[in-house]
Design an enzyme around this catalytic site. Structure first.
Site, PDB file in Angstrom:
ATOM      1  CG  ASP A  34      -5.876   5.817   2.889  1.00 26.65           C
ATOM      2  OD1 ASP A  34      -4.974   5.262   2.892  1.00 26.65           O
ATOM      3  OD2 ASP A  34      -6.909   5.492   3.209  1.00 26.65           O
TER       4      ASP A  34
HETATM    5  C1  NOJ Z   1      -4.937   2.594   3.615  1.00 22.55           C
HETATM    6  C2  NOJ Z   1      -5.795   2.741   4.862  1.00 22.55           C
HETATM    7  O1  NOJ Z   1      -7.193   3.410   4.693  1.00 22.55           O
HETATM    8  C3  NOJ Z   1      -5.265   3.715   5.958  1.00 22.55           C
HETATM    9  O2  NOJ Z   1      -5.827   3.710   6.987  1.00 22.55           O
HETATM   10  C4  NOJ Z   1      -3.873   3.673   6.186  1.00 22.55           C
HETATM   11  O3  NOJ Z   1      -3.137   4.549   6.944  1.00 22.55           O
HETATM   12  C5  NOJ Z   1      -2.951   3.549   4.880  1.00 22.55           C
HETATM   13  N1  NOJ Z   1      -3.574   2.668   3.936  1.00 22.55           N
HETATM   14  C6  NOJ Z   1      -1.657   3.485   4.854  1.00 22.55           C
HETATM   15  O4  NOJ Z   1      -1.151   2.150   5.210  1.00 22.55           O
END
Ligand code: NOJ
Length: 719
Positions: free
Chosen positions: A262
């Site tokens: 993430d």
């Molecule tokens: C953070 C988020 O937790 C996740 O769900 C998302 O896919 C990513 N950022 C990318 O935007």
């Protein structure tokens, strides 16, 4: 030699690392040669960016094509970039937030919505979506409950599988499809105190029984990517958690797809205090199987040294790169690096009538009629309707993760009613605001006057759409500001009122429930939200949504969920009835205000003849459970037939009710239908203290109806 092996044999170390990173597009669209901004902060050189091979959260067909062209022109190996984005509940035409859509209990509808979103997104240059999000949740304080399917793993898995099917189709190289990424592995929804990114502590039994099944279901359904979660699970952040990443994901589940961190999750290993420096963070993530690093730069800076030191091997690196290259192959990017991106096609698809139709149906079927004391539906010949409240003319009802959706494309409730009745029969007043610190009551009187004048009132309340979603957690689940006061006064002025509520989570509606004769919960319904609300209020559609997450009576009940285990001193009450030395509260009932599975219709259903094909069920055996359902009202309607079980005596404490399966059926007035469930012994298994998944001999009860309110029960014997 296949393409991937061939490429690996030609790639430099730097080019290999370039396959294992993902950055925002602003790093790639630079107008000057100077290294500034985020690129400088990450310590990335122009040479690093030249080999970086995947782009985060960027779309726009024309620019995607330009970035890809520039990249391929400069890349001697001609390895295409891949573009990934959060297409969560629609791309430009927006459907309800996932928690809302789950309440439709209709996987086919989720598939239809995903097919539509895949078409729009792929035409605009997206190739991978970070969906489905399958985190299991029980705490409405957490802002990200809006992205989930709620508190039941079976429903979560069914909706997620449908999304994967819809987005990917038979072949993700199809230019109208996307690859999916299951997230956030694992346990993110168990954040302590409902505070985002907070630690998660779960027993192995809890983890395996409730949290893990949906991730596994997604892998089995062919999701080619997986994203570990931000949180620490039992002390170790997921991306560095060998139990999750190696033992369960790779050894038990044989996942051979791409793991992508993430956003900055590898960098955050330093804040967690798990890595002393960026090099250690890179090592921990890489050795635990994280292939792509999103938006931090530890791989570029430290993989070469880790290789030199022998902390990781070239075989491991090649295997990670091969996984990424294979994903690009599966997407067909070597043949069509634009993956069908086409600006003109995208423009034609955005908000086209067919897409609006899909999301209007989805918005209507996701809405849950929580209460209706003979108020709804309103007759279509109602002379004047007052649409009152902070959400009456509010366009911001599409929800937090609405990608390229725009508020101005979204129909408001007032517009929806006007579209149906004509503008001359609709009056509007805002009444008050909806921010948590809004105290202004000066608009309430005008709203009350309007309510008195009108024949019927639609009172549009809720929390703003940016009060849920990532990072947006609440400690107070009540309607923000003075909305309860507005409700009391408007309803006192006109009893023919329905409260239409917008929210990204189950709100605490106790105050509203005490005064409102009818409550329709719309969640955040998306682009066609206002039209869908009008369809339901005036009976053009019959409400059929059922809750997939319980609504607390007070934030103090959180976490609250239907499939709760018993205690030694159970005292489950729907009314405040303190007993003393029982598992209850002195100031509140123990059951939720509205439980999982609850949702009313304009018709009525009668259940009869629950029967089982055998009184006995052996290990690995199967049994049929049948029930007859009849529409006893005078309107066609859809019912979600819910089959639950209970294992009353077991070696570990079992939930008092547990959904086994569900079926959504449509019935004309007077029509009946037999619904048959095939229940396998495996479906009834649980995790015991020895970490085994099994059932034990003894009674098993089947119940149909609604959680906390079963209509029929049958017992069998697990032999
Ligand atoms: C953070 C988020 O937790 C996740 O769900 C998302 O896919 C990513 N950022 C990318 O935007």
């Amino acid at each position: 030699m296949d393409r991937v092996t061939q490429l690996l044999s030609q790639m430099t170390l730097h080019q290999k690392i370039g396959q294992l990173v993902q950055y925002n597009a602003n790093l790639f669209i630079r107008t000057s040669a100077d290294i500034t901004g985020p690129q400088a902060q990450l310590g990335l050189s122009n040479e690093d960016l030249a080999v970086s091979s995947s782009v985060l959260n960027f779309s726009c067909a024309k620019e995607v094509i330009a970035i890809q062209d520039a990249h391929l022109r400069d890349d001697p190996l001609k390895i295409p970039m891949v573009f990934m984005m959060d297409v969560i509940h629609g791309y430009r035409t927006i459907y309800p937030i996932p928690l809302g859509l789950a309440c439709s209990f209709d996987p086919q509808l989720a598939e239809d919505c995903s097919v539509m979103a895949a078409k729009e997104a792929s035409a605009d240059g997206v190739q991978v979506t970070f969906t489905p999000m399958v985190d299991y949740v029980r705490d409405a304080r957490w802002g990200r409950v809006m992205e989930t399917a709620g508190e039941e793993p079976i429903v979560t898995s069914a909706m997620a599988k449908a999304q994967i099917k819809g987005f990917q189709g038979e072949n993700m190289a199809d230019p109208e499809r996307l690859a999916t990424c299951v997230k956030h592995y694992a346990g993110y929804g168990g954040a302590e105190a409902g505070r985002d990114y907070n630690l998660v502590e779960l027993s192995m039994r809890e983890l395996r029984e409730y949290y893990l099944p949906a991730y596994k279901a997604c892998i089995d359904a062919g999701a080619p990517l997986l994203m570990p979660s931000f949180n620490s699970l039992n002390g170790v952040p997921s991306v560095a958690n060998s139990l999750l990443m190696k033992q369960i994901l790779k050894d038990e589940w044989n996942f051979d797809g791409v793991v992508i961190s993430d956003y900055n999750a590898i960098g955050e290993l330093l804040s967690h205090g798990i890595a002393a420096d960026a090099k250690e963070a890179a090592k921990l993530a890489f050795e635990n199987g994280c292939d792509i690093e999103m938006c931090s730069s530890t791989y570029f800076h430290h993989i070469p040294q880790l290789l030199e030191e022998g902390a990781i091997t070239m075989e491991q690196l090649d295997a990670a790169v091969a996984r990424v290259l294979r994903l690009k192959e599966k997407l067909g990017l070597f043949e069509d690096p634009y993956h069908g991106a086409d600006p003109e096609k995208a423009e034609k698809l955005f908000l086209c009538p067919e897409h609006r139709q899909v999301v209007r149906r989805a918005a209507a079927e996701s809405a849950v009629l929580l209460k209706n004391e003979q108020v709804l539906p309103f007759p279509k010949d109602t002379k004047t309707v007052a649409v009152i409240g902070p959400f009456a003319t509010e366009h911001g009802i599409k929800g937090f993760w609405s990608c390229q959706g725009r508020d101005e494309d979204t129909t408001t409730v007032a517009q929806g009613v006007e579209n149906l009745l004509g503008a001359d029969r609709v009056l509007t007043a805002r009444g008050c605001g909806c921010l948590w610190d809004d105290t202004d009551i000066s608009g309430i009187q005008e709203a009350v006057e309007l309510a008195k004048k009108a024949d019927r009132v639609i009172l549009c309340l809720g929390e703003p759409q940016n009060y849920s979603g990532e990072g947006n957690c609440r400690t107070d689940l009540k309607l923000p500001g003075v909305q309860e006061l507005l409700a009391q006064q408007v309803i006192a002025a006109n009893a023919n009122t329905v409260a239409v509520v917008f929210g990204g989570r189950p709100l605490d509606l106790s105050g509203l429930d005490a005064v409102a004769p009818a409550i329709l919960y719309m969640w955040f319904p998306g682009t066609e939200g206002g039209n869908a609300a009008a369809d339901l209020i005036f009976g053009l559609r019959n409400p059929c949504g059922k809750l997939t997450m319980s609504f607390p009576r007070s934030v103090g009940q959180c976490p609250i969920y239907y499939n709760h285990p018993n205690t030694g001193r159970p005292h489950w009450t729907a009314e405040y009835k303190h007993r003393g030395y029982a598992s209850d509260y002195i100031d509140c009932a123990t059951l939720p205000l509205y439980s999982f599975g609850h949702g009313l219709s304009y018709t009525t259903f009668e259940y009869s003849d629950l029967s089982v094909s055998s009184q006995e069920l052996a290990e690995n055996g199967t049994i049929q459970v049948r029930v007859q359902v009849k529409n006893t009202g005078d309107r066609a309607g859809k019912e979600v037939v819910q089959l639950y079980s209970r294992d009353p005596v077991a070696s570990v404490v079992r939930p008092v009710q547990q959904l086994v399966d569900f079926r959504k059926i449509s019935l004309e007035p007077g029509e009946s239908q037999w619904v048959e469930f095939t229940v396998t012994e495996q479906m009834l298994r649980f995790w015991n203290m020895q970490d085994q998944h099994m059932t034990e001999p003894g009674e098993i009860r089947f119940m149909v109806g609604y959680a906390d309110h079963f209509l029929l029960t049958q017992s069998i014997n697990r032999i």
